[in-house]
Write a protein that holds these residues in place. Structure first.
Motif, PDB file in Angstrom:
ATOM      1  N   ARG A   1      22.537  -5.952  22.118  1.00 24.56           N
ATOM      2  CA  ARG A   1      21.757  -6.288  23.320  1.00 24.56           C
ATOM      3  C   ARG A   1      20.264  -5.972  23.223  1.00 24.56           C
ATOM      4  O   ARG A   1      19.643  -5.610  24.216  1.00 24.56           O
ATOM      5  CB  ARG A   1      22.363  -5.625  24.555  1.00 24.56           C
ATOM      6  CG  ARG A   1      23.719  -6.155  24.910  1.00 24.56           C
ATOM      7  CD  ARG A   1      24.261  -5.487  26.168  1.00 24.56           C
ATOM      8  NE  ARG A   1      25.571  -5.983  26.492  1.00 24.56           N
ATOM      9  CZ  ARG A   1      26.695  -5.501  25.986  1.00 24.56           C
ATOM     10  NH1 ARG A   1      26.667  -4.511  25.135  1.00 24.56           N
ATOM     11  NH2 ARG A   1      27.855  -6.019  26.341  1.00 24.56           N
TER      12      ARG A   1
ATOM     13  N   PRO B   1      15.001  -9.760  23.456  1.00 23.83           N
ATOM     14  CA  PRO B   1      14.087 -10.613  22.681  1.00 23.83           C
ATOM     15  C   PRO B   1      12.687 -10.537  23.291  1.00 23.83           C
ATOM     16  O   PRO B   1      12.511 -10.000  24.385  1.00 23.83           O
ATOM     17  CB  PRO B   1      14.687 -12.008  22.862  1.00 23.83           C
ATOM     18  CG  PRO B   1      15.362 -11.953  24.186  1.00 23.83           C
ATOM     19  CD  PRO B   1      15.875 -10.538  24.322  1.00 23.83           C
TER      20      PRO B   1
ATOM     21  N   ARG C   1      14.350 -16.872  21.650  1.00 23.44           N
ATOM     22  CA  ARG C   1      15.717 -16.865  21.143  1.00 23.44           C
ATOM     23  C   ARG C   1      16.014 -15.483  20.552  1.00 23.44           C
ATOM     24  O   ARG C   1      15.159 -14.884  19.917  1.00 23.44           O
ATOM     25  CB  ARG C   1      15.856 -17.936  20.065  1.00 23.44           C
ATOM     26  CG  ARG C   1      17.183 -17.923  19.368  1.00 23.44           C
ATOM     27  CD  ARG C   1      17.246 -19.024  18.294  1.00 23.44           C
ATOM     28  NE  ARG C   1      18.514 -18.986  17.645  1.00 23.44           N
ATOM     29  CZ  ARG C   1      19.642 -19.465  18.147  1.00 23.44           C
ATOM     30  NH1 ARG C   1      19.629 -20.044  19.334  1.00 23.44           N
ATOM     31  NH2 ARG C   1      20.777 -19.383  17.494  1.00 23.44           N
ATOM     32  N   GLN C   2      17.223 -14.987  20.780  1.00 19.88           N
ATOM     33  CA  GLN C   2      17.639 -13.714  20.165  1.00 19.88           C
ATOM     34  C   GLN C   2      18.852 -13.995  19.297  1.00 19.88           C
ATOM     35  O   GLN C   2      19.956 -14.217  19.781  1.00 19.88           O
ATOM     36  CB  GLN C   2      17.962 -12.665  21.226  1.00 19.88           C
ATOM     37  CG  GLN C   2      18.420 -11.322  20.667  1.00 19.88           C
ATOM     38  CD  GLN C   2      17.442 -10.695  19.698  1.00 19.88           C
ATOM     39  OE1 GLN C   2      17.245 -11.184  18.594  1.00 19.88           O
ATOM     40  NE2 GLN C   2      16.835  -9.599  20.103  1.00 19.88           N
ATOM     41  N   ASP C   3      18.622 -14.031  17.978  1.00 20.53           N
ATOM     42  CA  ASP C   3      19.724 -14.260  17.052  1.00 20.53           C
ATOM     43  C   ASP C   3      19.990 -13.045  16.163  1.00 20.53           C
ATOM     44  O   ASP C   3      20.783 -13.120  15.238  1.00 20.53           O
ATOM     45  CB  ASP C   3      19.492 -15.509  16.215  1.00 20.53           C
ATOM     46  CG  ASP C   3      18.176 -15.485  15.457  1.00 20.53           C
ATOM     47  OD1 ASP C   3      17.471 -14.455  15.496  1.00 20.53           O
ATOM     48  OD2 ASP C   3      17.847 -16.502  14.829  1.00 20.53           O
TER      49      ASP C   3
ATOM     50  N   LEU D   1      21.950 -10.228  16.107  1.00 20.75           N
ATOM     51  CA  LEU D   1      23.118  -9.714  16.815  1.00 20.75           C
ATOM     52  C   LEU D   1      23.799  -8.604  16.033  1.00 20.75           C
ATOM     53  O   LEU D   1      23.899  -8.667  14.807  1.00 20.75           O
ATOM     54  CB  LEU D   1      24.131 -10.845  17.042  1.00 20.75           C
ATOM     55  CG  LEU D   1      23.640 -12.056  17.834  1.00 20.75           C
ATOM     56  CD1 LEU D   1      24.732 -13.118  17.887  1.00 20.75           C
ATOM     57  CD2 LEU D   1      23.217 -11.660  19.224  1.00 20.75           C
TER      58      LEU D   1
ATOM     59  N   ASP E   1      28.695  -8.082  18.504  1.00 19.52           N
ATOM     60  CA  ASP E   1      28.211  -9.130  19.404  1.00 19.52           C
ATOM     61  C   ASP E   1      28.657 -10.519  18.946  1.00 19.52           C
ATOM     62  O   ASP E   1      28.811 -11.422  19.757  1.00 19.52           O
ATOM     63  CB  ASP E   1      26.683  -9.116  19.485  1.00 19.52           C
ATOM     64  CG  ASP E   1      26.123  -7.849  20.105  1.00 19.52           C
ATOM     65  OD1 ASP E   1      26.901  -7.080  20.703  1.00 19.52           O
ATOM     66  OD2 ASP E   1      24.903  -7.635  19.973  1.00 19.52           O
TER      67      ASP E   1
ATOM     68  N   PHE F   1      27.910 -13.463  24.249  1.00 12.62           N
ATOM     69  CA  PHE F   1      26.853 -13.971  23.388  1.00 12.62           C
ATOM     70  C   PHE F   1      27.242 -15.348  22.871  1.00 12.62           C
ATOM     71  O   PHE F   1      28.293 -15.501  22.260  1.00 12.62           O
ATOM     72  CB  PHE F   1      26.627 -13.031  22.201  1.00 12.62           C
ATOM     73  CG  PHE F   1      26.230 -11.652  22.623  1.00 12.62           C
ATOM     74  CD1 PHE F   1      24.905 -11.328  22.836  1.00 12.62           C
ATOM     75  CD2 PHE F   1      27.193 -10.676  22.830  1.00 12.62           C
ATOM     76  CE1 PHE F   1      24.542 -10.054  23.242  1.00 12.62           C
ATOM     77  CE2 PHE F   1      26.839  -9.403  23.233  1.00 12.62           C
ATOM     78  CZ  PHE F   1      25.509  -9.091  23.446  1.00 12.62           C
TER      79      PHE F   1
ATOM     80  N   GLY G   1      23.675 -16.627  18.734  1.00 10.52           N
ATOM     81  CA  GLY G   1      22.670 -15.915  19.506  1.00 10.52           C
ATOM     82  C   GLY G   1      22.345 -16.594  20.822  1.00 10.52           C
ATOM     83  O   GLY G   1      22.829 -17.680  21.122  1.00 10.52           O
ATOM     84  N   THR G   2      21.512 -15.927  21.601  1.00 10.04           N
ATOM     85  CA  THR G   2      21.133 -16.434  22.921  1.00 10.04           C
ATOM     86  C   THR G   2      19.896 -17.318  22.789  1.00 10.04           C
ATOM     87  O   THR G   2      18.880 -16.861  22.255  1.00 10.04           O
ATOM     88  CB  THR G   2      20.839 -15.258  23.878  1.00 10.04           C
ATOM     89  OG1 THR G   2      21.963 -14.386  23.903  1.00 10.04           O
ATOM     90  CG2 THR G   2      20.548 -15.759  25.276  1.00 10.04           C
TER      91      THR G   2
ATOM     92  N   HIS H   1      19.769 -12.410  27.748  1.00 12.05           N
ATOM     93  CA  HIS H   1      20.500 -11.934  26.574  1.00 12.05           C
ATOM     94  C   HIS H   1      21.396 -10.741  26.893  1.00 12.05           C
ATOM     95  O   HIS H   1      20.949  -9.761  27.476  1.00 12.05           O
ATOM     96  CB  HIS H   1      19.517 -11.559  25.467  1.00 12.05           C
ATOM     97  CG  HIS H   1      20.171 -11.092  24.222  1.00 12.05           C
ATOM     98  ND1 HIS H   1      20.919 -11.931  23.435  1.00 12.05           N
ATOM     99  CD2 HIS H   1      20.209  -9.882  23.628  1.00 12.05           C
ATOM    100  CE1 HIS H   1      21.387 -11.250  22.401  1.00 12.05           C
ATOM    101  NE2 HIS H   1      20.967  -9.994  22.506  1.00 12.05           N
TER     102      HIS H   1
END
Length: 181
Positions: free
Chosen positions: A79, A82, A109-111, A113, A117, A123, A127-128, A163
Protein backbone atom coordinates in the motif's frame (compact mmCIF):
# COMPACT_ATOMS: atom_id res chain seq x y z
CA UNK A 1 2.27 32.87 0.16
CA UNK A 2 2.77 29.85 2.35
CA UNK A 3 4.70 26.64 1.69
CA UNK A 4 5.06 23.71 4.07
CA UNK A 5 7.42 20.88 3.17
CA UNK A 6 8.25 17.80 5.17
CA UNK A 7 10.52 14.89 4.40
CA UNK A 8 10.72 11.69 6.38
CA UNK A 9 12.62 8.48 6.73
CA UNK A 10 11.22 5.61 8.80
CA UNK A 11 13.27 2.57 9.75
CA UNK A 12 11.23 -0.57 10.27
CA UNK A 13 12.80 -2.93 12.78
CA UNK A 14 11.19 -6.30 13.38
CA UNK A 15 7.82 -5.82 11.65
CA UNK A 16 5.73 -8.98 11.94
CA UNK A 17 5.39 -10.53 8.50
CA UNK A 18 3.07 -13.46 7.84
CA UNK A 19 4.20 -16.21 5.47
CA UNK A 20 1.57 -18.30 3.75
CA UNK A 21 3.76 -21.35 3.08
CA UNK A 22 4.50 -22.58 5.60
CA UNK A 23 1.96 -20.74 7.73
CA UNK A 24 4.17 -18.86 10.18
CA UNK A 25 5.36 -15.38 11.10
CA UNK A 26 8.77 -13.75 10.78
CA UNK A 27 10.18 -10.39 11.78
CA UNK A 28 11.41 -8.28 8.88
CA UNK A 29 13.24 -4.99 8.54
CA UNK A 30 12.58 -2.23 6.04
CA UNK A 31 12.27 1.48 5.46
CA UNK A 32 9.99 4.18 4.09
CA UNK A 33 11.11 7.50 2.62
CA UNK A 34 8.76 10.29 1.65
CA UNK A 35 8.21 13.95 0.91
CA UNK A 36 5.01 15.97 1.34
CA UNK A 37 4.44 19.60 0.43
CA UNK A 38 1.46 21.93 0.48
CA UNK A 39 0.99 25.61 -0.02
CA UNK A 40 -0.96 28.52 -1.35
CA UNK A 41 -0.24 31.76 -3.17
CA UNK A 42 -2.52 34.80 -2.99
CA UNK A 43 -2.95 36.22 -6.49
CA UNK A 44 -5.30 39.08 -5.51
CA UNK A 45 -9.02 39.89 -5.26
CA UNK A 46 -9.53 37.08 -2.75
CA UNK A 47 -8.23 34.45 -5.18
CA UNK A 48 -5.44 32.05 -4.29
CA UNK A 49 -3.76 29.04 -5.85
CA UNK A 50 -3.68 26.00 -3.56
CA UNK A 51 -1.84 22.74 -3.94
CA UNK A 52 -0.28 19.73 -2.37
CA UNK A 53 1.90 16.82 -3.43
CA UNK A 54 3.01 13.60 -1.71
CA UNK A 55 5.50 10.91 -2.71
CA UNK A 56 6.89 7.88 -0.91
CA UNK A 57 8.88 4.74 -1.52
CA UNK A 58 9.78 1.88 0.75
CA UNK A 59 10.95 -1.68 0.94
CA UNK A 60 11.25 -4.59 3.32
CA UNK A 61 13.43 -7.69 3.50
CA UNK A 62 12.10 -10.60 1.46
CA UNK A 63 11.56 -14.05 2.96
CA UNK A 64 11.24 -17.26 1.01
CA UNK A 65 10.64 -20.74 2.35
CA UNK A 66 10.68 -21.73 5.99
CA UNK A 67 13.87 -20.13 7.31
CA UNK A 68 15.45 -18.31 4.43
CA UNK A 69 16.02 -14.59 4.29
CA UNK A 70 18.12 -13.04 1.62
CA UNK A 71 19.73 -9.82 2.91
CA UNK A 72 19.62 -7.10 0.31
CA UNK A 73 16.78 -8.82 -1.56
CA UNK A 74 14.13 -6.25 -0.78
CA UNK A 75 10.53 -6.05 -1.90
CA UNK A 76 8.10 -3.08 -1.97
CA UNK A 77 5.97 -2.51 1.11
CA UNK A 78 2.22 -2.99 0.84
CA UNK A 79 0.00 0.00 0.00
CA UNK A 80 2.75 2.50 -0.74
CA UNK A 81 1.25 5.81 -1.84
CA UNK A 82 1.95 6.63 -5.49
CA UNK A 83 2.89 10.18 -6.45
CA UNK A 84 -0.31 12.06 -5.56
CA UNK A 85 -1.24 15.72 -5.77
CA UNK A 86 -3.92 18.36 -5.87
CA UNK A 87 -3.96 21.80 -7.50
CA UNK A 88 -6.78 24.29 -7.27
CA UNK A 89 -8.08 27.85 -7.25
CA UNK A 90 -9.90 29.16 -4.19
CA UNK A 91 -11.96 32.33 -3.94
CA UNK A 92 -12.54 33.86 -0.53
CA UNK A 93 -13.23 37.58 -0.23
CA UNK A 94 -11.35 39.38 2.53
CA UNK A 95 -13.04 38.94 5.94
CA UNK A 96 -15.76 36.78 4.36
CA UNK A 97 -17.06 33.66 6.08
CA UNK A 98 -17.70 31.91 2.74
CA UNK A 99 -15.46 30.50 0.02
CA UNK A 100 -15.53 28.47 -3.22
CA UNK A 101 -12.91 26.42 -5.00
CA UNK A 102 -12.20 24.32 -8.06
CA UNK A 103 -9.50 21.65 -7.89
CA UNK A 104 -7.94 18.84 -9.84
CA UNK A 105 -6.65 15.80 -7.94
CA UNK A 106 -4.42 13.14 -9.49
CA UNK A 107 -2.43 10.04 -8.62
CA UNK A 108 0.20 8.25 -10.69
CA UNK A 109 0.01 4.57 -11.50
CA UNK A 110 1.29 2.37 -8.65
CA UNK A 111 2.75 -0.88 -9.93
CA UNK A 112 5.29 -1.40 -7.15
CA UNK A 113 3.37 -4.08 -5.28
CA UNK A 114 4.32 -6.23 -2.34
CA UNK A 115 4.24 -9.96 -3.15
CA UNK A 116 1.05 -10.39 -1.07
CA UNK A 117 -0.62 -7.49 -2.94
CA UNK A 118 -0.30 -9.36 -6.23
CA UNK A 119 -2.87 -11.94 -5.09
CA UNK A 120 -5.06 -9.50 -3.10
CA UNK A 121 -8.36 -8.53 -4.77
CA UNK A 122 -7.98 -4.93 -3.52
CA UNK A 123 -5.26 -4.43 -6.14
CA UNK A 124 -6.00 -4.63 -9.88
CA UNK A 125 -3.71 -7.02 -11.78
CA UNK A 126 -0.45 -5.20 -12.52
CA UNK A 127 -1.14 -2.40 -10.05
CA UNK A 128 -3.50 0.51 -9.54
CA UNK A 129 -3.97 2.73 -12.61
CA UNK A 130 -3.29 6.44 -12.32
CA UNK A 131 -6.23 8.84 -12.35
CA UNK A 132 -7.25 12.50 -12.52
CA UNK A 133 -10.52 13.92 -11.17
CA UNK A 134 -12.04 17.39 -10.80
CA UNK A 135 -13.96 18.83 -7.84
CA UNK A 136 -16.00 21.95 -7.00
CA UNK A 137 -16.52 22.89 -3.35
CA UNK A 138 -18.02 25.80 -1.44
CA UNK A 139 -18.21 26.50 2.25
CA UNK A 140 -19.67 28.79 4.87
CA UNK A 141 -18.22 29.30 8.35
CA UNK A 142 -21.47 29.58 10.28
CA UNK A 143 -19.62 30.06 13.60
CA UNK A 144 -16.02 29.70 14.76
CA UNK A 145 -16.69 26.01 15.43
CA UNK A 146 -19.16 25.13 12.65
CA UNK A 147 -18.40 25.10 8.93
CA UNK A 148 -20.84 23.82 6.32
CA UNK A 149 -19.31 22.54 3.08
CA UNK A 150 -21.00 21.52 -0.16
CA UNK A 151 -18.88 19.49 -2.59
CA UNK A 152 -19.57 18.08 -6.02
CA UNK A 153 -16.69 15.68 -6.58
CA UNK A 154 -15.54 13.78 -9.65
CA UNK A 155 -17.22 16.16 -12.10
CA UNK A 156 -16.28 14.06 -15.15
CA UNK A 157 -17.82 10.89 -13.64
CA UNK A 158 -14.57 8.91 -13.91
CA UNK A 159 -14.28 5.60 -12.12
CA UNK A 160 -11.03 5.44 -10.15
CA UNK A 161 -9.50 3.66 -7.20
CA UNK A 162 -7.36 5.05 -4.40
CA UNK A 163 -4.41 2.65 -4.19
CA UNK A 164 -4.92 -0.10 -1.63
CA UNK A 165 -8.50 0.86 -0.78
CA UNK A 166 -10.17 -2.02 -2.62
CA UNK A 167 -13.09 0.26 -3.52
CA UNK A 168 -13.64 2.12 -6.78
CA UNK A 169 -14.89 5.64 -6.36
CA UNK A 170 -18.33 6.16 -7.92
CA UNK A 171 -18.89 7.08 -11.54
CA UNK A 172 -21.98 7.59 -13.66
CA UNK A 173 -23.66 9.54 -10.89
CA UNK A 174 -23.04 12.75 -9.03
CA UNK A 175 -21.96 12.53 -5.42
CA UNK A 176 -22.86 15.52 -3.27
CA UNK A 177 -21.34 15.62 0.19
CA UNK A 178 -22.38 17.77 3.10
CA UNK A 179 -19.61 18.03 5.67
CA UNK A 180 -19.75 19.49 9.14
CA UNK A 181 -16.30 20.28 10.52
Amino acid sequence: AMLVVSAYHTDIDGQIFRLRTPLCKRNVDGEINGIEASGNVDIGAGVSLIGSVAWQEGSQDAYYGENFAFPGDERPLSRLLPLTGQLGVRWRPERARYWAEFSVEAAARQDKLADADKTDSRFPPGGTPGWTVFHVRAGWEVTDTLTLTLAVENLADREYRVHGSGVNEPAKKRVVKFLNE
